[in-house]
Write an enzyme that holds these catalytic residues in place. Sequence first.
Site, mmCIF file in Angstrom:
data_model
loop_
_atom_site.group_PDB
_atom_site.id
_atom_site.type_symbol
_atom_site.label_atom_id
_atom_site.label_comp_id
_atom_site.label_asym_id
_atom_site.label_seq_id
_atom_site.Cartn_x
_atom_site.Cartn_y
_atom_site.Cartn_z
ATOM 1 N N ARG A 1 18.439 3.963 23.438
ATOM 2 C CA ARG A 1 18.345 5.379 23.751
ATOM 3 C C ARG A 1 17.982 6.170 22.503
ATOM 4 O O ARG A 1 18.664 6.091 21.486
ATOM 5 C CB ARG A 1 19.669 5.900 24.317
ATOM 6 C CG ARG A 1 19.627 7.376 24.713
ATOM 7 C CD ARG A 1 20.913 7.830 25.330
ATOM 8 N NE ARG A 1 21.163 7.159 26.600
ATOM 9 C CZ ARG A 1 22.206 7.416 27.380
ATOM 10 N NH1 ARG A 1 23.112 8.303 27.005
ATOM 11 N NH2 ARG A 1 22.351 6.783 28.520
ATOM 12 N N THR B 1 15.909 12.542 22.032
ATOM 13 C CA THR B 1 15.486 12.839 23.410
ATOM 14 C C THR B 1 16.448 12.279 24.454
ATOM 15 O O THR B 1 16.409 12.687 25.616
ATOM 16 C CB THR B 1 14.098 12.245 23.673
ATOM 17 O OG1 THR B 1 14.176 10.807 23.633
ATOM 18 C CG2 THR B 1 13.098 12.715 22.624
#
Length: 209
Positions: free
Chosen positions: A104, A108
Site C-alpha cells: 500500500r 495514496t
Amino acid sequence: MSRVCLIDHPLVQHKLTYIRDKNTNSKEFRELVDEVALLMAYEVTRNLRLEDTMVETPIGPCPTRIISGQDVGVIAILRAGLGMIGGILKLIPNAKVGHIGLYRDPETLQPVEYYCKLPADIAQRELIVVDPMLATGGSAAAGIQAIKDRGGRRIRLMCLIAAPEGIQTVQERHPDVDIYVAAIDECLNSQGYIVPGLGDAGDRLFGTK
C-alpha cells in the site's frame, strides 16, 4: 453482480473458531488455515467443467468424467495467501501456482504491484485467487485486475473472513468474480482491520509479531 458464497459447513466453522483465537500459536494457526483451505476448496470447485472420458478398471471399461480444459490455477496474494496454497494442492495436486505481491502506497493508500509471476496458460485455466482476509478489498481487486491484464478470465476469490466493505469493493470492480468466504464479519476499524476478525493473518502465519 458477482455471487457471494458463505461456506458454513460445521467443520469449517469449528476450525475457524480456533483460527480466530488469539491463543492459537503459529504452528497450529498454519495447520488450521491449511485444513480450512482444503475444506473450502470443495465448494469453490463445485462448478468446474467436466468432460467425458473412459478408463479401464481391473474388471473392464468404465465411462467416467474428468475436469475439462487446462485444469486449475491457484494465485496467492502475498504474503498471507501463501498459507492457503498447501490445502488446495492436497486436493488438486496438478494445479499450477502463481503469486502476486502488492503493497500500500503510504501517500495514496492505493495498492501497488511489486511482483507478479503467473502460469503462462492462465487464459485456459480456472483460477482461484486466495487471501485469508478480505478487508478493504483493495489488494484483492488489484490482484484480480493484474490477472485479467495478463489474460486470466475465469476467476474466483477465496477468503477466510471478509468485511462488508471488502465484498462491496470487489463486486463493484469485478462483478464477474464470485467470492467464497467462511465468515462475513461486522466492519473495519480505523486501522483497516476486520472486526472481530483474527488480527494480521500474515503475522500469525509466519510468527512475525
